[in-house]
Design an enzyme around this catalytic site. Structure first.
Site, mmCIF file in Angstrom:
data_model
loop_
_atom_site.group_PDB
_atom_site.id
_atom_site.type_symbol
_atom_site.label_atom_id
_atom_site.label_comp_id
_atom_site.label_asym_id
_atom_site.label_seq_id
_atom_site.Cartn_x
_atom_site.Cartn_y
_atom_site.Cartn_z
ATOM 1 N N ALA A 21 3.448 -8.396 2.123
ATOM 2 C CA ALA A 21 2.068 -8.398 2.623
ATOM 3 C C ALA A 21 1.258 -9.495 1.943
ATOM 4 O O ALA A 21 0.439 -10.168 2.587
ATOM 5 C CB ALA A 21 1.421 -7.039 2.387
ATOM 6 N N ALA A 22 1.490 -9.714 0.651
ATOM 7 C CA ALA A 22 0.722 -10.754 -0.054
ATOM 8 C C ALA A 22 1.072 -12.141 0.485
ATOM 9 O O ALA A 22 0.190 -12.993 0.647
ATOM 10 C CB ALA A 22 0.988 -10.677 -1.553
ATOM 11 N N PRO A 71 7.637 -9.760 -7.462
ATOM 12 C CA PRO A 71 9.054 -9.489 -7.188
ATOM 13 C C PRO A 71 9.232 -8.874 -5.803
ATOM 14 O O PRO A 71 8.402 -8.058 -5.380
ATOM 15 C CB PRO A 71 9.463 -8.513 -8.302
ATOM 16 C CG PRO A 71 8.203 -8.013 -8.900
ATOM 17 C CD PRO A 71 7.114 -9.002 -8.602
ATOM 18 N N VAL A 72 10.284 -9.280 -5.104
ATOM 19 C CA VAL A 72 10.477 -8.774 -3.736
ATOM 20 C C VAL A 72 11.118 -7.387 -3.766
ATOM 21 O O VAL A 72 11.791 -7.016 -4.722
ATOM 22 C CB VAL A 72 11.353 -9.735 -2.867
ATOM 23 C CG1 VAL A 72 10.667 -11.062 -2.684
ATOM 24 C CG2 VAL A 72 12.739 -9.881 -3.443
ATOM 25 N N ASP A 98 -0.694 -1.330 2.576
ATOM 26 C CA ASP A 98 -0.381 -2.567 1.839
ATOM 27 C C ASP A 98 -1.271 -3.727 2.298
ATOM 28 O O ASP A 98 -1.897 -4.403 1.477
ATOM 29 C CB ASP A 98 1.088 -2.966 2.040
ATOM 30 C CG ASP A 98 2.034 -2.137 1.201
ATOM 31 O OD1 ASP A 98 1.601 -1.087 0.694
ATOM 32 O OD2 ASP A 98 3.202 -2.535 1.053
ATOM 33 N N GLY A 131 8.106 -2.693 -4.322
ATOM 34 C CA GLY A 131 6.928 -1.829 -4.204
ATOM 35 C C GLY A 131 5.627 -2.473 -4.632
ATOM 36 O O GLY A 131 4.611 -1.805 -4.729
ATOM 37 N N LEU A 132 5.644 -3.789 -4.883
ATOM 38 C CA LEU A 132 4.400 -4.450 -5.312
ATOM 39 C C LEU A 132 3.762 -5.277 -4.193
ATOM 40 O O LEU A 132 2.846 -6.055 -4.449
ATOM 41 C CB LEU A 132 4.635 -5.319 -6.555
ATOM 42 C CG LEU A 132 4.994 -4.561 -7.843
ATOM 43 C CD1 LEU A 132 5.071 -5.514 -9.024
ATOM 44 C CD2 LEU A 132 3.975 -3.468 -8.160
ATOM 45 N N GLY A 133 4.269 -5.135 -2.994
ATOM 46 C CA GLY A 133 3.584 -5.737 -1.851
ATOM 47 C C GLY A 133 3.848 -7.217 -1.649
ATOM 48 O O GLY A 133 2.998 -7.935 -1.123
ATOM 49 N N SER A 134 5.042 -7.673 -2.025
ATOM 50 C CA SER A 134 5.310 -9.117 -1.940
ATOM 51 C C SER A 134 5.187 -9.638 -0.503
ATOM 52 O O SER A 134 4.619 -10.707 -0.274
ATOM 53 C CB SER A 134 6.694 -9.450 -2.491
ATOM 54 O OG SER A 134 7.680 -8.798 -1.718
HETATM 55 O O1 PMV Z 1 5.799 -1.473 0.510
HETATM 56 P P1 PMV Z 1 6.011 -0.361 -0.444
HETATM 57 O O2 PMV Z 1 7.384 -0.240 -0.942
HETATM 58 O O3 PMV Z 1 4.964 -0.294 -1.483
HETATM 59 O O4 PMV Z 1 5.830 1.036 0.376
HETATM 60 C C1 PMV Z 1 4.701 1.283 1.086
HETATM 61 C C2 PMV Z 1 4.313 2.698 0.979
HETATM 62 C C3 PMV Z 1 4.887 3.672 1.975
HETATM 63 O O5 PMV Z 1 3.973 4.751 2.001
HETATM 64 C C4 PMV Z 1 6.245 4.169 1.508
HETATM 65 C C5 PMV Z 1 5.027 3.088 3.370
HETATM 66 C C6 PMV Z 1 3.716 2.827 4.072
HETATM 67 O O6 PMV Z 1 3.748 2.113 5.074
HETATM 68 O O7 PMV Z 1 2.662 3.321 3.651
#
Ligand code: PMV
Length: 318
Positions: free
Chosen positions: A110-111, A101-102, A152, A105-108
């Site tokens: 970067a993945a 899911p975008v 991430d 917080g699950l890294g969509s």
């Molecule tokens: O991408 P997210 O939503 O999992 O956030 C990354 C984690 C943070 O610490 C909030 C940002 C970072 O760059 O580390």
């Protein structure tokens, strides 16, 4: 040229989000139940150099050349070609799909970048190393995050639990005893760049208050590393709870997240917290095997949009 496929998992931050941007340690794990996948096929009739992207999840169907340079997918492709020094590129079609899911917080993001960079470089016969894939993904993450810590791209590239300190080489975390995470989506989308920006503005106003909180988060992450390596699962839960209390003080929690966290704890979780940037997205809970079903059902009944169960384990088991 055969078709090439590459996948990358989602991720969850167990400890240390936000403080990690300010140099404190953090711990993240891959979430293999969700994936981004890129498949590259040759476009026999296409003009040399043309790269067509089909990404149905974000309703994108276009030539990379027609995307603005700051588009994350265009950036990932451009950085890959530049790193390879590829002058003449055969025409190719790229299909990018994702079950992550975008903005949750699950890294969509970067993945998607990791899968794309790996598939395109392998298709061109020069697969990039993990170090290179992670570094390029970090560059793309700047578009989403502004000032990413790098956690991430690191955990998603290496697809193993990591102990991460900004600017330092990655440490793969030894997991002494596998444990189970229940991950629940609040359904509230949240922009990482926005939340990270709000924390930065607050830190600029009151540096010592936030530095003190970040120090405490860093201590929790260090203790958690010890507990995870020692296989002391009972100790991990209270550390998650302490980290959550600190995230609330940092100002990145929300009533929806706190309600789900309480529901998970009430249903028997050993500990729970938000994961990622916060103000929306997912919570994570650590669960003894016999309470996983109860926690999952309770979270679903409480309105969680999606609940995943993921085991944190050393590669290949112990
Ligand atoms: O991408 P997210 O939503 O999992 O956030 C990354 C984690 C943070 O610490 C909030 C940002 C970072 O760059 O580390």
């Amino acid at each position: 040229m055969p078709a090439i496929s590459a996948s990358a998992p989602g991720k969850a931050i167990l400890f240390g989000e936000h403080a990690v941007v300010y140099g404190r340690p953090a711990i993240a794990v891959p979430v293999n139940q969700v994936l981004a996948t890129a498949i590259v096929t040759p476009n026999i009739r296409g003009q040399s150099g043309s790269i067509f992207i089909d990404a149905p999840d974000i309703e994108l169907q276009t030539s990379v050349q027609d995307l603005p340079p700051e588009n994350p997918l265009a950036k990932a492709v451009e950085l890959t070609l530049a790193t390879l020094g590829a002058q003449v590129v055969p025409a190719m079609n790229v299909r990018l799909t994702s079950s992550i899911p975008v903005a949750s917080g699950l890294g969509s993001g970067a993945a998607a970048s990791v899968a794309l960079i790996r598939a395109v470089s392998s298709f061109l016969g020069k697969p990039l190393t993990n170090e290179q894939v992670s570094a390029l993904t970090f560059e793309v993450e700047k578009i989403y995050h502004g000032t990413p810590s790098g956690i991430d791209n690191t955990v998603i590239t290496y697809a193993q639990p990591v102990f991460f300190v900004r600017g330092q080489p990655v440490t793969i975390l030894k997991v002494g005893m596998p444990f189970i995470l229940v991950i629940a989506d609040s359904g509230v989308r949240s922009s990482t760049a926005h939340v990270v920006g709000a924390v930065r503005a607050a830190w600029q106003k009151d540096g010592s208050y936030y530095e003190n909180l970040f120090d405490k988060v860093g201590e929790v992450a260090l203790n958690a590393r010890g507990a995870i390596e020692a296989g002391n699962i009972q100790a991990i839960g209270p550390l998650l709870n302490t980290n959550q209390a600190l995230l609330e003080q940092i100002g990145v929690s929300s009533p929806e997240l706190e309600r789900l966290i309480q529901v998970a704890r009430g249903a028997g979780a050993l500990g729970a917290k938000l994961s990622g940037a916060g103000q929306g997205g997912n919570i994570i809970a650590i669960a003894a095997p016999d309470s996983v079903d109860a926690i999952k059902t309770a979270l679903q009944s409480a309105g969680a949009k999606k609940v995943l169960v993921s085991e944190v384990a050393p590669p290949g088991g112990i």
